[in-house]
Design a protein around this motif. Structure first.
Motif, PDB file in Angstrom:
ATOM      1  N   ASP A 187     -80.839  -9.334  -9.340  1.00  0.00           N
ATOM      2  CA  ASP A 187     -81.725 -10.499  -9.194  1.00  0.00           C
ATOM      3  C   ASP A 187     -81.323 -11.608 -10.164  1.00  0.00           C
ATOM      4  O   ASP A 187     -81.192 -12.779  -9.772  1.00  0.00           O
ATOM      5  CB  ASP A 187     -83.180 -10.096  -9.459  1.00  0.00           C
ATOM      6  CG  ASP A 187     -83.762  -9.267  -8.326  1.00  0.00           C
ATOM      7  OD1 ASP A 187     -83.160  -9.252  -7.234  1.00  0.00           O
ATOM      8  OD2 ASP A 187     -84.810  -8.627  -8.531  1.00  0.00           O
ATOM      9  N   ILE A 188     -81.146 -11.252 -11.424  1.00  0.00           N
ATOM     10  CA  ILE A 188     -80.797 -12.255 -12.432  1.00  0.00           C
ATOM     11  C   ILE A 188     -79.422 -12.844 -12.145  1.00  0.00           C
ATOM     12  O   ILE A 188     -79.212 -14.065 -12.233  1.00  0.00           O
ATOM     13  CB  ILE A 188     -80.846 -11.634 -13.842  1.00  0.00           C
ATOM     14  CG1 ILE A 188     -82.269 -11.196 -14.187  1.00  0.00           C
ATOM     15  CG2 ILE A 188     -80.326 -12.627 -14.884  1.00  0.00           C
ATOM     16  CD1 ILE A 188     -82.393 -10.487 -15.517  1.00  0.00           C
ATOM     17  N   SER A 238     -77.815 -13.093  -9.274  1.00  0.00           N
ATOM     18  CA  SER A 238     -77.872 -13.976  -8.101  1.00  0.00           C
ATOM     19  C   SER A 238     -78.482 -15.323  -8.454  1.00  0.00           C
ATOM     20  O   SER A 238     -77.986 -16.378  -8.034  1.00  0.00           O
ATOM     21  CB  SER A 238     -78.692 -13.314  -6.990  1.00  0.00           C
ATOM     22  OG  SER A 238     -78.092 -12.121  -6.547  1.00  0.00           O
ATOM     23  N   ALA A 239     -79.549 -15.299  -9.244  1.00  0.00           N
ATOM     24  CA  ALA A 239     -80.203 -16.550  -9.632  1.00  0.00           C
ATOM     25  C   ALA A 239     -79.293 -17.406 -10.505  1.00  0.00           C
ATOM     26  O   ALA A 239     -79.208 -18.630 -10.331  1.00  0.00           O
ATOM     27  CB  ALA A 239     -81.505 -16.243 -10.370  1.00  0.00           C
ATOM     28  N   GLN A 251     -76.589 -19.041  -8.387  1.00  0.00           N
ATOM     29  CA  GLN A 251     -77.116 -20.200  -7.669  1.00  0.00           C
ATOM     30  C   GLN A 251     -77.303 -21.380  -8.612  1.00  0.00           C
ATOM     31  O   GLN A 251     -77.034 -22.543  -8.255  1.00  0.00           O
ATOM     32  CB  GLN A 251     -78.457 -19.835  -7.007  1.00  0.00           C
ATOM     33  CG  GLN A 251     -79.042 -20.935  -6.134  1.00  0.00           C
ATOM     34  CD  GLN A 251     -78.173 -21.261  -4.941  1.00  0.00           C
ATOM     35  OE1 GLN A 251     -77.443 -20.409  -4.447  1.00  0.00           O
ATOM     36  NE2 GLN A 251     -78.235 -22.506  -4.480  1.00  0.00           N
ATOM     37  N   LEU A 252     -77.748 -21.097  -9.835  1.00  0.00           N
ATOM     38  CA  LEU A 252     -77.917 -22.157 -10.836  1.00  0.00           C
ATOM     39  C   LEU A 252     -76.578 -22.802 -11.174  1.00  0.00           C
ATOM     40  O   LEU A 252     -76.471 -24.023 -11.276  1.00  0.00           O
ATOM     41  CB  LEU A 252     -78.549 -21.559 -12.096  1.00  0.00           C
ATOM     42  CG  LEU A 252     -78.927 -22.541 -13.207  1.00  0.00           C
ATOM     43  CD1 LEU A 252     -80.034 -23.479 -12.738  1.00  0.00           C
ATOM     44  CD2 LEU A 252     -79.388 -21.764 -14.447  1.00  0.00           C
ATOM     45  N   SER A 261     -81.877 -19.503 -19.232  1.00  0.00           N
ATOM     46  CA  SER A 261     -82.441 -19.410 -17.883  1.00  0.00           C
ATOM     47  C   SER A 261     -82.564 -17.959 -17.449  1.00  0.00           C
ATOM     48  O   SER A 261     -83.560 -17.563 -16.826  1.00  0.00           O
ATOM     49  CB  SER A 261     -81.549 -20.180 -16.898  1.00  0.00           C
ATOM     50  OG  SER A 261     -81.495 -21.552 -17.222  1.00  0.00           O
ATOM     51  N   MET A 287     -86.064 -16.035 -16.570  1.00  0.00           N
ATOM     52  CA  MET A 287     -86.274 -15.332 -15.310  1.00  0.00           C
ATOM     53  C   MET A 287     -86.610 -13.868 -15.561  1.00  0.00           C
ATOM     54  O   MET A 287     -87.493 -13.290 -14.926  1.00  0.00           O
ATOM     55  CB  MET A 287     -85.029 -15.434 -14.435  1.00  0.00           C
ATOM     56  CG  MET A 287     -85.182 -14.714 -13.104  1.00  0.00           C
ATOM     57  SD  MET A 287     -83.729 -14.768 -12.070  1.00  0.00           S
ATOM     58  CE  MET A 287     -84.300 -13.739 -10.712  1.00  0.00           C
TER      59      MET A 287
END
Length: 366
Positions: free
Chosen positions: A264-265, A267-268, A271-272, A287, A291
């Motif tokens: 999850d982290i 992937s985020a 994207q960032l 960030s 998250m």
């Protein structure tokens, strides 16, 4: 191009839908594949009902029903016979049967009424649920969903292989086998989801490292406390080496929780970075931490809910049979709670570790 991909996806979904319907129909009529006698319940009739009460004032009711069965395979196919089935209201160790259900029967050809129902034939239900799960994944997640299904199949094959190796060595190398399995689970699952790139590296290293550290911390605590209060024999169905089996359970359980969070982290952060290509390390790291702080609570709560859902039936059984709360906790909840706490430690460790790796290998200019 987009229209072509959309059409291909629709064709794949339609194909899976048709195949699923066909497979469900086939499973309903596959009695000829079974060595056991398969029969279908055509009618039932209640004959008697009795009240039962034990020394702890637990009340249950036993009901005897007459069942009419039609044989679906073998040399006695299409023949009908009757037998009696006794079930309790709780249906803890028995079952009430209804018309339309298919059952597996140990047939007594000379005296059919003395035949015994082994259990319900459940392959149709299981296959239908698997098919619906795959269909929903493909409809909602599309390509990533297909890769997730593939990773699940690979993990199942790896797990079966590990069990076979464990059986061949009679449990002597259970922990090393499962330690290797943890690495393989991680690499194949994350590799199929992310591909061979920086995201796979970050998530894989974070998952394996956090799992190893949290498991080693658990072993250290066991050594320092001399394992006081832990009843390894409470492991379900464990007849030998319960401690080793429990440690393997902890290892796999920790891996599942950590892998979920690290992907999850990662992937985020990917994207960032995609939206802000020049983002420096410290901003990606912060960030990731922010998250992680948001998902730590829900993940730990999910672990606790899973633990409670698995524990409640046995805990109620213990309490209803005169055991104290302390005894019930020690023999039904303690090991599960320990496993959840170790997973929680791994979840907390994963946040800074994944954030730091993401900042180093995903953040910054390329």
């Amino acid at each position: 191009m987009k229209q072509t991909k959309k059409q291909i996806n629709l064709w794949i979904i339609a194909l899976v839908l048709v195949m699923g319907i066909g497979l469900t129909i086939f499973m309903r009529h596959n009695a000829f594949l079974y060595k056991y006698t398969v029969a279908q319940v055509t009618a039932t009739q209640t004959l008697s009902k009795h009240k039962n009460e034990d020394t702890h004032q637990n009340v249950d009711y036993s009901t005897t029903q007459n069942i009419t069965l039609k044989i679906l395979n073998g040399q006695h196919k299409n023949k009908k016979f009757n037998l009696h089935n006794t079930y309790t209201y709780s249906q803890a160790l028995d079952q009430k049967y209804h018309p339309g259900q298919q059952v597996l029967v140990t047939l007594n050809a000379k005296s059919p009424s003395k035949s015994v129902i082994i259990g319900q034939k459940r392959d149709t239900l299981i296959v239908t649920l698997i098919w619906l799960t795959i269909l929903l994944i493909l409809v909602i997640v599309r390509k990533k969903g297909a890769l997730s299904i593939l990773s699940l199949l690979v993990n199942v094959l790896l797990f079966i292989l590990a069990i076979q190796l464990e059986l061949r060595h009679n449990g002597k190398h259970l922990l090393p086998i499962f330690a290797v399995l943890v690495v393989l689970f991680t690499l194949f699952t994350i590799g199929l989801i992310f591909g061979l790139n920086a995201e796979m590296f970050v998530s894989s290293v974070a998952t394996i490292t956090a799992t190893s550290v949290s498991f080693l911390l658990f072993l250290l605590v066991l050594k320092l406390t001399h394992e006081q209060g832990i009843h390894y024999e409470a492991v379900s169905y464990a007849v030998q080496q319960p401690k080793t089996i429990f440690l393997a359970q902890v290892m796999i359980g920790v891996l599942g929780a950590i892998m979920d969070e690290s992907t999850d982290i990662t992937s985020a952060m990917h994207q960032l970075k995609y939206e802000n290509p020049g983002l420096p390390f410290h901003k990606v790291f912060r960030s990731g931490l922010n998250m992680g702080k948001q998902i730590i609570g829900p993940l730990i709560s999910i672990l606790f809910l899973i633990f409670m859902a698995d524990t409640i039936p046995m805990a109620i059984l213990y309490l209803r049979n005169g055991n104290s709360i302390v005894e019930t906790f020690n023999w039904t909840m303690y090991l599960g709670l320990v496993q959840s706490l170790v997973s929680a430690i791994g979840i907390v460790l994963t946040v800074p570790l994944t954030s730091a790796l993401a900042g180093r290998f995903i953040g910054g200019k390329r």
